[in-house]
Design a protein around this motif. Structure first.
Motif, mmCIF file in Angstrom:
data_model
loop_
_atom_site.group_PDB
_atom_site.id
_atom_site.type_symbol
_atom_site.label_atom_id
_atom_site.label_comp_id
_atom_site.label_asym_id
_atom_site.label_seq_id
_atom_site.Cartn_x
_atom_site.Cartn_y
_atom_site.Cartn_z
ATOM 1 N N CYS A 157 -50.184 -17.671 2.838
ATOM 2 C CA CYS A 157 -49.818 -18.598 1.823
ATOM 3 C C CYS A 157 -48.902 -19.795 2.604
ATOM 4 O O CYS A 157 -47.837 -19.417 3.313
ATOM 5 N N ARG A 158 -49.229 -20.868 2.237
ATOM 6 C CA ARG A 158 -48.439 -21.996 3.083
ATOM 7 C C ARG A 158 -47.216 -22.269 2.238
ATOM 8 O O ARG A 158 -46.454 -23.026 2.752
ATOM 9 N N VAL A 159 -46.797 -21.598 1.057
ATOM 10 C CA VAL A 159 -45.419 -22.067 0.541
ATOM 11 C C VAL A 159 -44.617 -20.858 0.777
ATOM 12 O O VAL A 159 -43.511 -21.009 1.444
ATOM 13 N N ARG A 214 -60.048 -22.731 -6.445
ATOM 14 C CA ARG A 214 -60.776 -21.443 -7.008
ATOM 15 C C ARG A 214 -59.467 -20.586 -6.916
ATOM 16 O O ARG A 214 -58.834 -20.312 -6.092
ATOM 17 N N ARG A 215 -59.415 -19.494 -7.898
ATOM 18 C CA ARG A 215 -58.640 -18.405 -7.897
ATOM 19 C C ARG A 215 -59.327 -17.475 -6.932
ATOM 20 O O ARG A 215 -60.650 -16.916 -7.030
ATOM 21 N N MET A 216 -58.630 -16.805 -6.051
ATOM 22 C CA MET A 216 -59.167 -15.859 -5.034
ATOM 23 C C MET A 216 -58.277 -14.456 -5.079
ATOM 24 O O MET A 216 -57.116 -14.527 -5.495
ATOM 25 N N THR A 217 -59.063 -13.320 -4.541
ATOM 26 C CA THR A 217 -58.283 -12.033 -4.488
ATOM 27 C C THR A 217 -57.973 -11.709 -3.100
ATOM 28 O O THR A 217 -59.233 -11.877 -2.370
ATOM 29 N N ALA A 218 -57.068 -11.711 -2.391
ATOM 30 C CA ALA A 218 -56.820 -11.404 -1.076
ATOM 31 C C ALA A 218 -57.593 -10.015 -0.705
ATOM 32 O O ALA A 218 -57.474 -9.068 -1.500
ATOM 33 N N GLY A 219 -58.266 -10.022 0.225
ATOM 34 C CA GLY A 219 -59.262 -8.751 0.395
ATOM 35 C C GLY A 219 -58.572 -8.025 1.704
ATOM 36 O O GLY A 219 -57.858 -6.870 1.218
ATOM 37 N N THR A 220 -58.703 -8.388 2.846
ATOM 38 C CA THR A 220 -57.968 -7.487 3.810
ATOM 39 C C THR A 220 -56.456 -8.017 4.347
ATOM 40 O O THR A 220 -56.386 -9.282 3.992
ATOM 41 N N PRO A 221 -55.731 -7.271 4.899
ATOM 42 C CA PRO A 221 -54.557 -7.742 5.381
ATOM 43 C C PRO A 221 -54.615 -8.898 6.231
ATOM 44 O O PRO A 221 -55.584 -9.011 7.151
ATOM 45 N N ARG A 228 -50.152 -18.261 -2.772
ATOM 46 C CA ARG A 228 -50.276 -17.223 -3.613
ATOM 47 C C ARG A 228 -49.660 -17.350 -5.106
ATOM 48 O O ARG A 228 -48.506 -18.302 -5.096
ATOM 49 N N GLU A 229 -50.154 -16.821 -5.973
ATOM 50 C CA GLU A 229 -49.710 -17.073 -7.279
ATOM 51 C C GLU A 229 -47.985 -16.711 -7.480
ATOM 52 O O GLU A 229 -47.554 -17.064 -8.197
ATOM 53 N N ALA A 230 -47.756 -15.542 -6.925
ATOM 54 C CA ALA A 230 -46.334 -15.108 -6.760
ATOM 55 C C ALA A 230 -45.625 -15.532 -5.716
ATOM 56 O O ALA A 230 -44.438 -15.065 -5.417
ATOM 57 N N ALA A 231 -45.989 -16.966 -5.083
ATOM 58 C CA ALA A 231 -45.208 -17.375 -4.092
ATOM 59 C C ALA A 231 -43.747 -17.651 -4.403
ATOM 60 O O ALA A 231 -43.400 -18.268 -5.609
ATOM 61 N N VAL A 232 -42.924 -17.570 -3.600
ATOM 62 C CA VAL A 232 -41.342 -18.026 -3.613
ATOM 63 C C VAL A 232 -41.521 -19.093 -2.765
ATOM 64 O O VAL A 232 -41.985 -18.761 -1.541
ATOM 65 N N GLN A 233 -40.514 -20.129 -2.880
ATOM 66 C CA GLN A 233 -40.488 -20.914 -1.695
ATOM 67 C C GLN A 233 -39.720 -20.462 -0.477
ATOM 68 O O GLN A 233 -38.779 -20.005 -0.485
ATOM 69 N N SER A 234 -40.487 -20.570 0.829
ATOM 70 C CA SER A 234 -39.872 -20.110 1.769
ATOM 71 C C SER A 234 -38.783 -21.237 2.353
ATOM 72 O O SER A 234 -39.010 -22.404 2.195
ATOM 73 N N ALA A 237 -50.924 -12.903 1.998
ATOM 74 C CA ALA A 237 -50.975 -12.122 0.598
ATOM 75 C C ALA A 237 -51.512 -10.679 1.027
ATOM 76 O O ALA A 237 -52.278 -10.491 1.882
ATOM 77 N N ALA A 238 -50.940 -9.846 0.160
ATOM 78 C CA ALA A 238 -51.353 -8.315 0.254
ATOM 79 C C ALA A 238 -52.764 -8.303 -0.313
ATOM 80 O O ALA A 238 -53.303 -9.173 -1.272
ATOM 81 N N PRO A 239 -53.503 -7.319 0.124
ATOM 82 C CA PRO A 239 -54.978 -7.006 -0.241
ATOM 83 C C PRO A 239 -54.827 -6.858 -1.648
ATOM 84 O O PRO A 239 -53.705 -6.199 -2.219
ATOM 85 N N GLY A 240 -55.592 -7.586 -2.636
ATOM 86 C CA GLY A 240 -55.644 -7.587 -4.183
ATOM 87 C C GLY A 240 -54.611 -8.554 -4.504
ATOM 88 O O GLY A 240 -54.733 -8.670 -5.936
ATOM 89 N N GLU A 241 -53.944 -9.142 -4.029
ATOM 90 C CA GLU A 241 -53.025 -10.216 -4.416
ATOM 91 C C GLU A 241 -53.594 -11.478 -4.883
ATOM 92 O O GLU A 241 -54.574 -11.778 -4.285
ATOM 93 N N SER A 242 -53.512 -12.101 -6.097
ATOM 94 C CA SER A 242 -54.167 -13.430 -6.551
ATOM 95 C C SER A 242 -53.574 -14.465 -5.660
ATOM 96 O O SER A 242 -52.455 -14.806 -5.465
#
Length: 157
Positions: free
Chosen positions: A42-44, A30-37, A79-85, A49-54
């Motif tokens: 994100c496991r990557v 499922r695509r979700m939107t982060a709610g609270t801090p 996170r859809e904006a994830a960059v590899q840690s 995720a910041a609130p509002g982030e997909s």
């Protein structure tokens, strides 16, 4: 003893980002939107995720090795904006240091040989002490409350 924290790789999750909601649902995601801090780690990227982030919420097989009775899978956020840690050596990322964690130590046959629930500095001490034991190969780190897989800890290569 030194240790490193290994995040999940980004590549296996990237195809999910282009899928619509119906295609995600067909794969049990499922695509979700982060709610609270601090509610969607994100496991990557190993950051919350910041609130509002997909994000994509999906099931991930985190212990598939051998024919161990401890084989396991469970839900994770990416996170859809994830960059590899990168690997994190001798430090706990904030995503881990700020949570109550379940630590599960496995031997070379993927049998659980020790476990603990800890937070903050106690996690670092436990990781270092267990990885000083040559019979322990890796430690899986989960959230203590929901039991979701977060990352793995091992000796640096």
């Amino acid at each position: 003893m030194t240790y490193c924290i290994t995040p999940l790789p980004l590549a296996p999750f990237q195809p999910f980002f282009a899928l619509d909601d119906a295609a995600l649902a067909a794969r049990g995601a499922r695509r979700m939107t982060a709610g609270t801090p601090n509610s969607a780690p994100c496991r990557v990227s190993l950051i919350d995720a910041a609130p509002g982030e997909s994000l994509i919420l999906l099931n991930h097989a985190h212990l598939t090795e051998a024919a161990s009775p401890y084989r396991a899978n469970g839900p994770i956020f990416v996170r859809e904006a994830a960059v590899q840690s990168p690997l994190v050596v001798n430090a706990l990322p904030a995503i881990l240091a700020s949570r109550l964690l379940s630590l599960r130590a496995y031997d070379r046959d993927w049998m659980m040989v020790d476990a603990e629930v800890a937070q903050g500095e106690a996690v670092e001490t436990w990781l270092s002490e267990r990885l000083a034991d040559s019979s322990i190969q890796t430690i899986h780190i989960h959230t203590a409350q929901r039991g979701c897989y977060m990352a793995a800890a091992s000796r640096p290569a």
